[in-house]
Scaffold this active site. Sequence first.
Site, PDB file in Angstrom:
ATOM      1  N   GLY A   1       0.805  -1.223   0.000  1.00  0.00           N
ATOM      2  CA  GLY A   1       0.000   0.000   0.000  1.00  0.00           C
ATOM      3  C   GLY A   1       0.835   1.269   0.000  1.00  0.00           C
ATOM      4  O   GLY A   1       0.431   2.290  -0.565  1.00  0.00           O
ATOM      5  N   ASN A   2       2.053   1.217   0.624  1.00  0.00           N
ATOM      6  CA  ASN A   2       2.864   2.438   0.730  1.00  0.00           C
ATOM      7  C   ASN A   2       3.492   2.857  -0.602  1.00  0.00           C
ATOM      8  O   ASN A   2       4.061   3.931  -0.700  1.00  0.00           O
ATOM      9  CB  ASN A   2       3.943   2.295   1.812  1.00  0.00           C
ATOM     10  CG  ASN A   2       4.996   1.295   1.438  1.00  0.00           C
ATOM     11  OD1 ASN A   2       4.692   0.257   0.857  1.00  0.00           O
ATOM     12  ND2 ASN A   2       6.240   1.586   1.763  1.00  0.00           N
TER      13      ASN A   2
ATOM     14  N   LYS B   1     -11.521 -10.024   7.772  1.00  0.00           N
ATOM     15  CA  LYS B   1     -10.711  -8.922   7.231  1.00  0.00           C
ATOM     16  C   LYS B   1     -11.473  -7.594   7.326  1.00  0.00           C
ATOM     17  O   LYS B   1     -12.480  -7.406   6.636  1.00  0.00           O
ATOM     18  CB  LYS B   1     -10.368  -9.259   5.773  1.00  0.00           C
ATOM     19  CG  LYS B   1      -9.587  -8.207   5.061  1.00  0.00           C
ATOM     20  CD  LYS B   1      -8.133  -8.218   5.440  1.00  0.00           C
ATOM     21  CE  LYS B   1      -7.390  -7.061   4.798  1.00  0.00           C
ATOM     22  NZ  LYS B   1      -6.090  -6.831   5.365  1.00  0.00           N
TER      23      LYS B   1
ATOM     24  N   LYS C   1      -3.317 -10.003  -1.233  1.00  0.00           N
ATOM     25  CA  LYS C   1      -2.566  -9.789  -2.483  1.00  0.00           C
ATOM     26  C   LYS C   1      -1.260 -10.569  -2.521  1.00  0.00           C
ATOM     27  O   LYS C   1      -0.799 -10.974  -3.584  1.00  0.00           O
ATOM     28  CB  LYS C   1      -2.319  -8.303  -2.747  1.00  0.00           C
ATOM     29  CG  LYS C   1      -1.251  -7.660  -1.878  1.00  0.00           C
ATOM     30  CD  LYS C   1      -0.192  -6.974  -2.686  1.00  0.00           C
ATOM     31  CE  LYS C   1       0.934  -6.364  -1.888  1.00  0.00           C
ATOM     32  NZ  LYS C   1       1.145  -6.590  -0.484  1.00  0.00           N
TER      33      LYS C   1
ATOM     34  N   LYS D   1       2.799 -12.429   4.054  1.00  0.00           N
ATOM     35  CA  LYS D   1       3.969 -12.227   3.187  1.00  0.00           C
ATOM     36  C   LYS D   1       4.939 -13.409   3.324  1.00  0.00           C
ATOM     37  O   LYS D   1       5.435 -13.942   2.330  1.00  0.00           O
ATOM     38  CB  LYS D   1       4.704 -10.929   3.536  1.00  0.00           C
ATOM     39  CG  LYS D   1       3.872  -9.694   3.262  1.00  0.00           C
ATOM     40  CD  LYS D   1       4.670  -8.425   3.487  1.00  0.00           C
ATOM     41  CE  LYS D   1       3.756  -7.239   3.624  1.00  0.00           C
ATOM     42  NZ  LYS D   1       2.759  -7.089   2.565  1.00  0.00           N
TER      43      LYS D   1
HETATM   44  P1  ADP Z   1       1.516  -3.957   2.692  1.00  0.00           P
HETATM   45  O1  ADP Z   1       0.604  -2.844   2.329  1.00  0.00           O
HETATM   46  O2  ADP Z   1       2.881  -3.781   2.113  1.00  0.00           O
HETATM   47  O3  ADP Z   1       0.935  -5.324   2.454  1.00  0.00           O
HETATM   48  P2  ADP Z   1       1.233  -4.469   5.562  1.00  0.00           P
HETATM   49  O4  ADP Z   1       0.948  -3.368   6.542  1.00  0.00           O
HETATM   50  O5  ADP Z   1       0.149  -5.423   5.252  1.00  0.00           O
HETATM   51  O6  ADP Z   1       1.802  -3.755   4.256  1.00  0.00           O
HETATM   52  O7  ADP Z   1       2.509  -5.308   6.081  1.00  0.00           O
HETATM   53  C1  ADP Z   1       3.725  -4.692   6.454  1.00  0.00           C
HETATM   54  C2  ADP Z   1       3.763  -4.459   7.968  1.00  0.00           C
HETATM   55  O8  ADP Z   1       3.973  -5.705   8.661  1.00  0.00           O
HETATM   56  C3  ADP Z   1       4.902  -3.603   8.455  1.00  0.00           C
HETATM   57  O9  ADP Z   1       4.612  -2.231   8.364  1.00  0.00           O
HETATM   58  C4  ADP Z   1       5.063  -4.060   9.914  1.00  0.00           C
HETATM   59  O10 ADP Z   1       4.487  -3.114  10.787  1.00  0.00           O
HETATM   60  C5  ADP Z   1       4.266  -5.355   9.997  1.00  0.00           C
HETATM   61  N1  ADP Z   1       4.927  -6.472  10.688  1.00  0.00           N
HETATM   62  C6  ADP Z   1       4.288  -7.328  11.520  1.00  0.00           C
HETATM   63  N2  ADP Z   1       5.096  -8.260  11.999  1.00  0.00           N
HETATM   64  C7  ADP Z   1       6.319  -8.007  11.474  1.00  0.00           C
HETATM   65  C8  ADP Z   1       7.605  -8.658  11.603  1.00  0.00           C
HETATM   66  N3  ADP Z   1       7.782  -9.727  12.350  1.00  0.00           N
HETATM   67  N4  ADP Z   1       8.636  -8.138  10.913  1.00  0.00           N
HETATM   68  C9  ADP Z   1       8.485  -7.038  10.135  1.00  0.00           C
HETATM   69  N5  ADP Z   1       7.296  -6.385   9.987  1.00  0.00           N
HETATM   70  C10 ADP Z   1       6.225  -6.859  10.640  1.00  0.00           C
HETATM   71 MG    MG Z   2      -0.803  -6.129   3.459  1.00  0.00          MG
END
Ligand code: ADP
Ligand code: MG
Length: 310
Positions: free
Chosen positions: A15-16, A132, A211, A273
């Site tokens: 999203g960023n 969700k 996604k 992820k």
């Molecule tokens: P995107 O839009 O890229 O899918 P998300 O917010 O869904 O972003 O996922 C990324 C986030 O996952 C990071 O901003 C972080 O705060 C979070 N996160 C949770 N657990 C972890 C971890 N163990 N290591 C790194 N990031 C983590």
């Molecule tokens: Mg995400």
Amino acid sequence: MDGPDKPILLVALGGNALIRKGEKGTVTQQFKNLVLPIRQIARLSQDYRIIITHGNGPQVGNLLLQQESCSVVPRLPLEILVAQTQGQIGYMIESTLDSQLMDLGVHIKPLVSLITYVVVSEEDPAFSRPTKPIGPIYASKKQAPSGYPVVKTAKGFRRVVVSPKPVTIIEKREIKKLITADFIVICCVRGGIPVVREERAIQGVDAVIDKDLASAKLAHEVGVDIFVIATDVVGVALNYRTKEEKFLRRLNIGSAAQLIAEGHFADGSMRPKVEAAVQFVHDGGKRAVITSIEAIESAVEGQAGTEITL
Ligand code: ADP
Ligand code: MG
């Protein structure tokens, strides 16, 4: 190198890539933010065949808010809103990519953004449990729109929808043909439009697909070599946001699966992820990397992010 000889790279943008933390998310901001990841992808397209996927959380949230603030036009189901954001985000990525390629002196490079459907199974246990949160945040349950399940989140009350696993990408053959011809393909925005099969027809369903999991499925189905998940952290951490936080440079799929089971990664953000990366490598992909938007090129070169391999 010619198209068919170049390895295939799939970049899943978080999203960023469009809206940074703390921003309102105007169209001007979104176009400006896209330059950073897309410039890197444009350079990478000289050595790799490219597929780009993207999330749509804030964009679909805004469409929901727009339609919930208006009673004059009929409400659209979620799958139509996902389709709308595929067009909107596809257009923004495609036009940014086009100008970045021209800046590099590449004037003839075919690009295409594709409306993508992703099959989910009616038997998926997720259908019995909406988890969700999507769309606007309301101060009380009463203010939330009627007719949908609503949950209390840390920020307030939100509508929740089911999030089933992707089974197959309907357009996988088309995407494969396009990348074989060295088209850059933008697809699977928001994990695709979720559909179930009814005999030979397909039917949209009110759900959202993660996604990253959809990108891993697509990556397997079209034979991607390197799968990069670009987000707003430099990689995967153990003991995230504690004094013992430790970012990991390398993981094999066995230890990644163990860390998932031990609960190191938050549901709905880092966990899918890592699951997607493990799934991709387990299915035969060479290398998955979870990295930041800033470091897409370095991650492809093996210099940044958390690499997940066999
Ligand atoms: P995107 O839009 O890229 O899918 P998300 O917010 O869904 O972003 O996922 C990324 C986030 O996952 C990071 O901003 C972080 O705060 C979070 N996160 C949770 N657990 C972890 C971890 N163990 N290591 C790194 N990031 C983590
Ligand atoms: Mg995400």
